[in-house]
Structure formats: structure tokens, C-alpha cells
Design an enzyme around this catalytic site. Structure first.
Site, PDB file in Angstrom:
ATOM      1  N   MET A  92     -92.361  34.121 -75.276  1.00 58.29           N
ATOM      2  CA  MET A  92     -91.696  34.824 -76.372  1.00 58.29           C
ATOM      3  C   MET A  92     -90.166  34.828 -76.263  1.00 58.29           C
ATOM      4  O   MET A  92     -89.498  35.508 -77.033  1.00 58.29           O
ATOM      5  CB  MET A  92     -92.205  36.265 -76.460  1.00 58.29           C
ATOM      6  N   CYS A  93     -89.620  34.079 -75.331  1.00 54.09           N
ATOM      7  CA  CYS A  93     -88.166  33.980 -75.200  1.00 54.09           C
ATOM      8  C   CYS A  93     -87.602  33.019 -76.231  1.00 54.09           C
ATOM      9  O   CYS A  93     -88.157  31.945 -76.459  1.00 54.09           O
ATOM     10  CB  CYS A  93     -87.776  33.479 -73.805  1.00 54.09           C
ATOM     11  N   HIS A  94     -86.481  33.414 -76.816  1.00 54.65           N
ATOM     12  CA  HIS A  94     -85.777  32.533 -77.733  1.00 54.65           C
ATOM     13  C   HIS A  94     -84.962  31.519 -76.933  1.00 54.65           C
ATOM     14  O   HIS A  94     -84.412  31.869 -75.887  1.00 54.65           O
ATOM     15  CB  HIS A  94     -84.809  33.336 -78.618  1.00 54.65           C
ATOM     16  N   MET A 142     -83.993  37.548 -69.183  1.00 54.68           N
ATOM     17  CA  MET A 142     -85.047  36.650 -68.688  1.00 54.68           C
ATOM     18  C   MET A 142     -84.447  35.400 -68.059  1.00 54.68           C
ATOM     19  O   MET A 142     -84.980  34.869 -67.075  1.00 54.68           O
ATOM     20  CB  MET A 142     -86.023  36.275 -69.806  1.00 54.68           C
ATOM     21  N   GLU A 143     -83.323  34.939 -68.585  1.00 60.04           N
ATOM     22  CA  GLU A 143     -82.658  33.772 -68.001  1.00 60.04           C
ATOM     23  C   GLU A 143     -82.149  34.089 -66.595  1.00 60.04           C
ATOM     24  O   GLU A 143     -82.281  33.275 -65.671  1.00 60.04           O
ATOM     25  CB  GLU A 143     -81.526  33.297 -68.905  1.00 60.04           C
ATOM     26  N   ASP A 177     -89.429  26.200 -50.902  1.00 63.01           N
ATOM     27  CA  ASP A 177     -89.943  24.824 -50.859  1.00 63.01           C
ATOM     28  C   ASP A 177     -89.225  23.986 -49.808  1.00 63.01           C
ATOM     29  O   ASP A 177     -89.854  23.223 -49.075  1.00 63.01           O
ATOM     30  CB  ASP A 177     -89.800  24.167 -52.234  1.00 63.01           C
TER      31      ASP A 177
END
Length: 159
Positions: free
Chosen positions: A76-78, A113-114, A128
Site C-alpha cells: 500500500m505504499c505510494h 516506510m522508506e 548476509d
């Protein structure tokens, strides 16, 4: 705190929020996460002695790249045109590596969110690159530290 969740339509099904009528403002978010690892692992990272290469440089680039892909990962992120991404590292000199990401844009929706994606992917990249020598690395305490801009204004995480 509001009880209204904006990512649900009238039928209580998920949808992408309409930001058409929102004003463009400068929006900034800072997120943070910490990796707990063996002291020898952190020393090797700082001394450039990890066989896969410069862990912090590779992880930093991975975090920046992830920032630009956030809308492809979180449904749902733009899609957002970021104007600044800065990923920083600090450590406690022992066994904790902290990653901080600052993300800025001028737009109609925030960059929380970014910033969270940036620190998460940066941390996963460190894991990793170091898992061959330290499988017990723990990624912990990932959270939004601060955000500014937009209708809801300023937020600061206070412990």
C-alpha cells in the site's frame, strides 16, 4: 492515537489511500535498527577483514537501493521520489552496530516506510555478508525515530 485506519475502504478491504488532494510538503523520516554480534565480528567489519568486501559500503548502497524500491515491497505504499537518503553507522566499540537512515522528499505522502525499509535492508545485508563467521547476529529494535511534515506534523519516538 487515532482509531481510524486509512488503508481500508468502505467494504473493509485494503486499498491504496487517495493522496490526490493532499498538499506537497517536505517530509522527512529517520529510522534506526541495531545488530548485536560477536565482538570479533564487529572488529572485522570495522577493520575491513570480511572476505566478501567492505561490509558497510555494500550495506549502505543496498539500503539506498531498497529505499527506492519500497513501494514494490510494501503493497500500500505510494511510489515516492526521494530527494535525500543518508545511511549512517555507529557502534558501541564492542558488539552492537547501529544503523540510522534519514529519508527526505517533497511530496504528498510520508517517507516512514522508506526509512524503515532502508535500515532493514542495510541490516540484512550486513547479516548476509557476515553470516559465514557469525550466525548468531541479531537484528533488533527496528523503529521510526522521528518524522516531520504532512498533516500529522512532527513525531518523535521517546523512550
Amino acid at each position: 492515537m487515532t482509531d481510524e485506519l486509512s488503508h481500508f475502504n468502505d467494504e473493509q478491504r485494503a486499498h491504496m489511500v487517495d493522496v490526490t488532494k493532499k498538499s506537497e510538503t517536505q517530509r522527512r523520516a529517520i529510522a534506526k535498527t541495531t545488530l548485536h554480534m560477536e565482538e570479533a565480528t564487529l572488529t572485522r567489519i570495522k577493520d575491513g577483514l570480511i572476505d566478501k568486501g567492505d561490509v558497510l559500503a555494500v550495506a549502505q548502497v543496498a539500503g539506498i537501493m531498497a529505499t527506492k524500491k519500497t513501494s514494490e515491497l510494501i503493497p500500500m505504499c505510494h511510489p515516492i521520489m526521494t530527494t535525500k537518503v543518508n545511511i549512517m553507522f555507529t557502534d558501541d566499540g564492542k558488539d552492537h552496530l547501529t544503523i540510522i537512515a534519514e529519508v527526505v522528499t517533497i511530496g504528498k505522502t510520508g517517507v516512514e516506510m522508506e526509512a524503515l525499509t532502508a535500515v532493514s535492508v542495510t541490516a540484512l545485508t550486513v547479516y548476509d555478508m557476515c553470516k559465514a563467521i557469525d550466525k548468531k547476529i541479531v537484528i533488533e529494535n527496528t523503529h521510526l525515530v522521528e518524522k516531520t511534515g504532512g498533516k500529522s506534523g512532527k513525531f518523535r519516538f521517546d523512550k
